[in-house]
Design an enzyme around this catalytic site. Structure first.
Site, PDB file in Angstrom:
ATOM      1  N   TYR A  92       0.848  -1.189   0.000  1.00 24.74           N
ATOM      2  CA  TYR A  92       0.000   0.000   0.000  1.00 24.74           C
ATOM      3  C   TYR A  92       0.887   1.244   0.000  1.00 24.74           C
ATOM      4  O   TYR A  92       1.819   1.344  -0.782  1.00 24.74           O
ATOM      5  CB  TYR A  92      -0.978  -0.056   1.191  1.00 24.74           C
ATOM      6  N   LYS A 165      -6.480  -1.374  -1.071  1.00 23.79           N
ATOM      7  CA  LYS A 165      -7.278  -1.285   0.147  1.00 23.79           C
ATOM      8  C   LYS A 165      -7.876  -2.636   0.517  1.00 23.79           C
ATOM      9  O   LYS A 165      -7.888  -3.036   1.680  1.00 23.79           O
ATOM     10  CB  LYS A 165      -8.405  -0.267  -0.039  1.00 23.79           C
ATOM     11  N   ASP A 237     -10.979   7.984  -2.108  1.00 24.56           N
ATOM     12  CA  ASP A 237     -10.251   8.952  -2.940  1.00 24.56           C
ATOM     13  C   ASP A 237     -11.115   9.622  -4.016  1.00 24.56           C
ATOM     14  O   ASP A 237     -10.671   9.809  -5.153  1.00 24.56           O
ATOM     15  CB  ASP A 237      -9.019   8.295  -3.571  1.00 24.56           C
TER      16      ASP A 237
END
Length: 540
Positions: A92, A165, A237
């Site tokens: 990530y 994620k 996002d």
């Protein structure tokens, strides 16, 4: 359906590779398609880690891990589970920024993602059915790629953030990887270099906005809800002009969550509570300044504000503790182009004799003397030595959180903050930071990583099939991290370490599940059992 032969070996959910036994190889018609030696899962993990370790850069390591994920999901997560702390910055943030920026050029595999185009909305239902065939989808992470990780608009390439994620959900909280779905809503992009790139894989037009955009989002949500009625929908996002609008529309209707608004607020609150546990001060005595008042900054501010109200302040009293600084300087009630999320926390010019001079962070720091400074500005190096020393002159233990990421966008370095405050600063960063030695003390720097909270929050909500994600459940997640760090230790971190992510995720999950039960948002009765029953383990 029984998969056999190459169909089985090419199904990354079912493939065991060299761990298929001799009997299984005959039964599934794969005899001779693998080397003869039968490996255990542990042997495969050892072999995979050896390969991983041979890569020279984080980017090369991540590319190897993505290849492994595309071949054998169980092996991938077993390996991940044994090296969580080491793999998090590779899988990530911050390494994922490199793969997002180069996604179209690196592209090899769609990774079971759903690519939905605003230009082909009639295909939404078929796409979601195609990509989920044979699976019971419970968790979707969706992005439109407009506000990625502080690096901005990357269009369809933002799909990698949804993939990343979901990997953290599984590695940290044991969410079944067969039940998750990454989705990207391609409404176009305003990044000129992508539009000019013949290899860019998204729509080659500027972003569609307004009613057509919101209708696109609505159609996706309605279709996903009809196909996956027990779904937990995680928004990720989205741009600052859309994120809060979308969350506010759905948060009281379905089980949904926005990590940038709610997740960042949860982990920042948890970090502040940890800092106050060390300083032995009260939340309601703090003066909070947010540097950066976009989606994340305003969302965090609202979460801290709600916590102060819960501690007994009236809303009017609590608002007096907050200041927002954005590109215009301190935000006043007459500042132009305020967002709905900023307006409750603006100030009146009559409060200051020099209001017209408060056009930057340093001037505002001198005027308001904050005890908490949180940066979500994506403006590197803006927490300067004069600013920090001015802040430290008016509070014994300044709480300073430079949260912008990736690394190149951080407002300050932890070692500088400690030096400029003579070791008194209580720090959390948005990126992983090694312990800092200063004046004979080893300072452990907490990472305000949403991964400490959102996987457990999701698992707890899913485990009891909660109707909605309530403010009480969100606050329970923040408070669940309290008491894990020993505040009496010199240099103690304000947040627990990512190395114990799996443990903390279970703590958060049980707390959230119990809160849902207490609020009668579920028919489930036993939170611990429900969470235990929902946790997936990587094994053959």
């Amino acid at each position: 359906m029984k998969y056999t032969g190459l169909d089985l070996l090419n199904n990354h959910f079912l493939n065991k590779g060299t761990a298929f036994t001799k009997e299984e190889r005959k039964d599934y018609k794969i005899e001779g398609l693998l080397p003869p030696f039968v490996q255990t899962l542990d042997q495969q993990v050892e072999q995979a880690y050896e390969n991983y370790s041979s890569k020279d850069t984080f980017l090369a390591k991540r590319m190897y891990l993505m290849d492994l994920f595309n071949e054998n999901v169980t092996l991938y997560y077993k390996l991940f589970s044994e090296h969580v702390n080491e793999f998090m910055p590779v899988v990530y943030d911050p390494t994922i920024a490199d793969t997002i920026e180069n996604y179209s050029h690196f592209f090899l595999d769609p990774q079971n993602a759903a690519y939905l185009s605003i230009d082909d909305q009639d295909d939404i239902k078929a796409t979601l059915k195609n990509v989920s065939a044979g699976r019971n989808i419970k968790l979707i992470v969706v992005t439109d790629g407009e506000g990625i990780l502080g690096i901005g608009d990357w269009g369809v390439q933002g799909v990698d953030i949804s993939v990343g994620k979901l990997m953290v959900y599984t590695a940290a909280a044991g969410v079944d990887p067969k039940s998750v779905l990454p989705v990207v809503l391609d409404a176009g992009t305003n990044r000129k270099e992508l539009l000019a790139d013949d290899l860019y894989m998204g729509n080659h037009h500027e972003r569609v906005t307004g009613e057509k955009y919101y209708n696109f989002v609505d159609k996706f949500v309605e279709t996903a809800e009809s196909l996956f009625p027990d779904m937990y929908l995680h928004f990720e996002d989205f741009g600052r002009s859309n994120a809060a609008n979308i969350l506010n529309k759905y948060k009281n209707q379905i089980l949904t969550f926005n990590d940038d608004i709610q997740g960042t607020g949860i982990i920042t609150l948890a970090g502040i509570l940890g800092a106050l546990n060390i300083s032995k001060e009260k939340l309601t005595d703090q003066v909070y300044l947010s540097f950066g008042a976009g989606t994340a900054g305003a969302g965090i501010t609202k979460r801290i504000f709600d916590a102060m109200v819960e501690e007994g302040l009236s809303e009017d009293e609590a608002r007096k503790h907050f200041y927002l600084v954005d590109k215009q300087g301190l935000l006043f009630d007459d500042t132009e182009d305020l967002t709905p999320e900023q307006k409750p926390f603006t100030r009146q010019r009559s409060e200051f004799s020099n209001a017209n001079e408060l056009t930057n962070l340093e001037a505002t720091i001198k005027a308001v003397h904050p005890t908490i400074l949180v940066g979500t500005s994506t403006q590197p190096g803006t927490f300067t030595e004069p600013i920090i020393k001015e802040m430290a002159a008016h509070t014994a233990r300044p709480i300073i959180f430079p949260l912008s990421n990736p690394t190149k966008l951080a407002e300050a370095k932890a070692e500088d903050l400690l030096k400029w405050t003579d070791g008194k600063a209580l720090i959390a960063t948005g990126i992983p930071v090694e312990p800092v030695e200063y004046n004979g003390v080893t300072y452990h720097i907490g990472q305000a990583n949403n991964a400490l909270v959102y996987p457990g929050l999701g698992l707890g909500s899913l485990a009891v099939n909660a109707k909605v994600l309530s403010d009480g459940m969100i606050n329970k997640a923040a408070h669940s991290l309290g008491g894990i760090v020993d505040p009496t230790q010199p240099g103690a971190a304000v947040l627990p370490p990512v190395s114990k992510l799996d443990e903390f995720s279970m703590t958060v999950a049980v707390g959230v599940a119990q809160q849902a039960i207490d609020e009668k948002l579920t028919d489930t009765k036993d939170a611990k059992q429900a969470v235990a029953d929902s946790k997936w383990e990587p094994k053959y």
